[in-house]
Design a protein around this motif. Structure first.
Motif, mmCIF file in Angstrom:
data_model
loop_
_atom_site.group_PDB
_atom_site.id
_atom_site.type_symbol
_atom_site.label_atom_id
_atom_site.label_comp_id
_atom_site.label_asym_id
_atom_site.label_seq_id
_atom_site.Cartn_x
_atom_site.Cartn_y
_atom_site.Cartn_z
ATOM 1 N N ALA A 14 0.853 -1.184 0.000
ATOM 2 C CA ALA A 14 0.000 0.000 0.000
ATOM 3 C C ALA A 14 0.892 1.238 0.000
ATOM 4 N N GLN A 15 0.524 2.239 -0.780
ATOM 5 C CA GLN A 15 1.324 3.455 -0.851
ATOM 6 C C GLN A 15 0.821 4.451 0.177
ATOM 7 N N LEU A 16 1.479 5.547 0.229
ATOM 8 C CA LEU A 16 1.188 6.649 1.155
ATOM 9 C C LEU A 16 1.326 6.212 2.599
ATOM 10 N N SER A 17 2.261 6.839 3.225
ATOM 11 C CA SER A 17 2.530 6.519 4.627
ATOM 12 C C SER A 17 3.218 7.752 5.192
ATOM 13 N N PRO A 18 3.153 7.967 6.463
ATOM 14 C CA PRO A 18 3.904 9.115 7.004
ATOM 15 C C PRO A 18 5.393 8.789 7.167
ATOM 16 N N ASN A 19 5.794 7.526 6.860
ATOM 17 C CA ASN A 19 7.175 7.095 7.114
ATOM 18 C C ASN A 19 7.910 6.851 5.808
ATOM 19 N N LEU A 20 9.098 7.437 5.683
ATOM 20 C CA LEU A 20 9.902 7.260 4.482
ATOM 21 C C LEU A 20 11.130 6.411 4.790
ATOM 22 N N TYR A 21 11.446 5.540 3.851
ATOM 23 C CA TYR A 21 12.672 4.744 3.933
ATOM 24 C C TYR A 21 13.667 5.462 3.029
ATOM 25 N N VAL A 22 14.763 5.966 3.613
ATOM 26 C CA VAL A 22 15.678 6.811 2.840
ATOM 27 C C VAL A 22 17.046 6.133 2.790
ATOM 28 N N ALA A 23 17.464 5.732 1.592
ATOM 29 C CA ALA A 23 18.760 5.067 1.443
ATOM 30 C C ALA A 23 19.803 6.084 0.989
ATOM 31 N N ASN A 24 21.075 5.751 1.210
ATOM 32 C CA ASN A 24 22.218 6.636 0.918
ATOM 33 C C ASN A 24 22.185 7.852 1.838
ATOM 34 N N CYS A 25 21.805 7.607 3.052
ATOM 35 C CA CYS A 25 21.570 8.705 3.993
ATOM 36 C C CYS A 25 21.851 8.202 5.406
ATOM 37 N N GLY A 26 22.707 8.900 6.144
ATOM 38 C CA GLY A 26 22.965 8.473 7.528
ATOM 39 C C GLY A 26 24.411 8.737 7.903
ATOM 40 N N PRO A 27 24.755 8.469 9.147
ATOM 41 C CA PRO A 27 26.108 8.801 9.631
ATOM 42 C C PRO A 27 27.220 8.094 8.856
ATOM 43 N N ALA A 28 26.945 6.886 8.305
ATOM 44 C CA ALA A 28 28.006 6.156 7.588
ATOM 45 C C ALA A 28 28.383 6.857 6.272
ATOM 46 N N VAL A 29 27.496 7.736 5.769
ATOM 47 C CA VAL A 29 27.849 8.490 4.549
ATOM 48 C C VAL A 29 28.016 9.980 4.894
ATOM 49 N N GLY A 30 28.327 10.238 6.145
ATOM 50 C CA GLY A 30 28.704 11.590 6.561
ATOM 51 C C GLY A 30 27.536 12.525 6.858
ATOM 52 N N LEU A 31 26.331 11.973 7.025
ATOM 53 C CA LEU A 31 25.190 12.852 7.323
ATOM 54 C C LEU A 31 24.701 12.586 8.756
ATOM 55 N N SER A 32 24.716 13.622 9.569
ATOM 56 C CA SER A 32 24.288 13.428 10.958
ATOM 57 C C SER A 32 22.754 13.411 11.022
ATOM 58 N N TYR A 33 22.241 12.853 12.108
ATOM 59 C CA TYR A 33 20.777 12.830 12.285
ATOM 60 C C TYR A 33 20.210 14.251 12.357
#
Ligand SMILES: O=C(O)CCC(=O)C(=O)O
Ligand SMILES: [Fe+2]
Length: 339
Positions: A14-33
């Protein structure tokens, strides 16, 4: 519990949700929370940003509203994001919900019954020696167990029916076995009991609990058993919780509801809760208010948190519960046999 695993949505989810799964994103690629929160926060109110797994390169961005997630997905998916150092993000709706904060439902556990402030409750440690414990366990292990869905039981004196939650007077099993005679003698010599001279304990239930199995909140059937209830813990420890519901006065004769299941007691604001640690070889005595006004309950845990210590239940806990069958039941049973 490890980090919860989320997955991005696939065709068919099912589509539409308030939650997104975001890849290539996070501390391991240099982006802080904080950076992620501020970039995604420009599309609406966030509930939070969570690690999607242990990679450090995938996060769940959780909004309050679906529409904000939709706007962020459209604006940021597959394009370099200037607010995140020009990194291209791969965004889908997330299938699983981020964890809801766990309500800490535990209460402090006492080692002494006297600290619980429940009149009529006594905990007698080292009521039997290690040798007696071994002999009692060997005696019951020599006899047939009856399998219930989650635990095994044996009944002596009178059979107990789990359907009617009452003793079956037609199934008098005879005297209690001689291997418990010393235990009964010791119970009757406990000085704080009223009228112990006239007390007869004629029903014994032996329960064997595997790890993780407990007992639902209940008050032992008033109409089946009179007065004192004594429970000897052997082999493994557990905690026992007590709950008292504040509506209504304490009326042992009127309150005949038995083995009452409280489906969601944690929603009930007018409940008093107490917990006590039952070590092996201890005897718990429930009399008066403790017996009639408080539900008792063994949480279904493999590990009990006893204040800050995690105490693992043993490979089994075996309890010997002694009761006195209500005299009226015997009379009715005899009448039924005659008629
Ligand atoms: O296992 C115990 O100690 C308690 C058993 C009990 O409450 C019961 O059989 O009614
Ligand atoms: Fe009970």
């Amino acid at each position: 519990m490890g980090v919860p695993r989320f997955r991005r949505s696939k065709a068919g989810d099912a589509q539409l949700s308030p939650n997104l799964y975001v890849a290539n994103c996070g501390p391991a690629v240099g982006l802080s929370y904080e950076d992620i929160q501020s970039a995604f926060g420009s599309f609406g109110n966030l509930r939070g940003v969570y690690a999607a797994d242990e990679s450090g390169a995938r996060v769940i961005v959780s909004y309050v509203e679906d529409t904000c997630a939709e706007a962020a997905l459209k604006a940021l998916n597959g394009r370099p994001c200037p607010l995140l150092g020009g990194r291209s993000l791969h965004i889908r709706y997330s299938v699983l919900q981020p964890p809801t904060p766990q309500v800490n439902n535990s209460i402090p556990v006492s080692f002494e019954a006297s600290e619980l402030n429940i009149p009529g409750l006594y905990l007698l440690r080292d009521f039997v020696s290690a040798k007696e414990e071994e002999e009692l366990l060997a005696a019951v292990d020599d006899r047939p167990w009856k399998n219930l869905s989650k635990r095994r039981v044996q009944h002596y004196g009178y059979e107990f029916s789990y359907e009617t939650r009452n003793v079956n007077t037609r199934q008098c099993l005879g005297e209690l076995p001689s291997f418990v005679s010393n235990i009964i003698g010791r119970i009757l010599s406990f000085p704080d009991l009223d009228d112990s001279a006239s007390l007869v304990l004629d029903q014994l239930t032996v329960n064997e609990y595997p790890p993780g199995v407990g007992l639902s909140p209940h008050i032992d059937t008033h109409s089946a058993f009179e007065g004192l209830i004594c429970s000897l813990s052997l082999a493994g420890p557990c905690i026992m919780e007590f709950r008292r519901y504040l509506e209504g006065a304490w009326l042992p004769d009127a309150a005949s509801s038995t083995d009452m299941k409280v489906e969601n007691p944690d929603n009930c604001s007018s409940v008093l809760r107490r917990a006590v640690y039952l070590p092996p070889r201890s005897m718990l005595l429930l009399s008066g208010e403790a017996r009639y006004a408080w539900h008792h309950y063994i949480p279904h845990h493999k590990i009990d948190m006893v204040n800050d210590n995690a105490i693992r239940r043993g490979s089994r806990r075996v309890s010997f519960t002694f009761r006195k069958k209500d005299i009226e039941i015997v009379v009715l049973g005899k009448l039924a046999e005659i008629l």
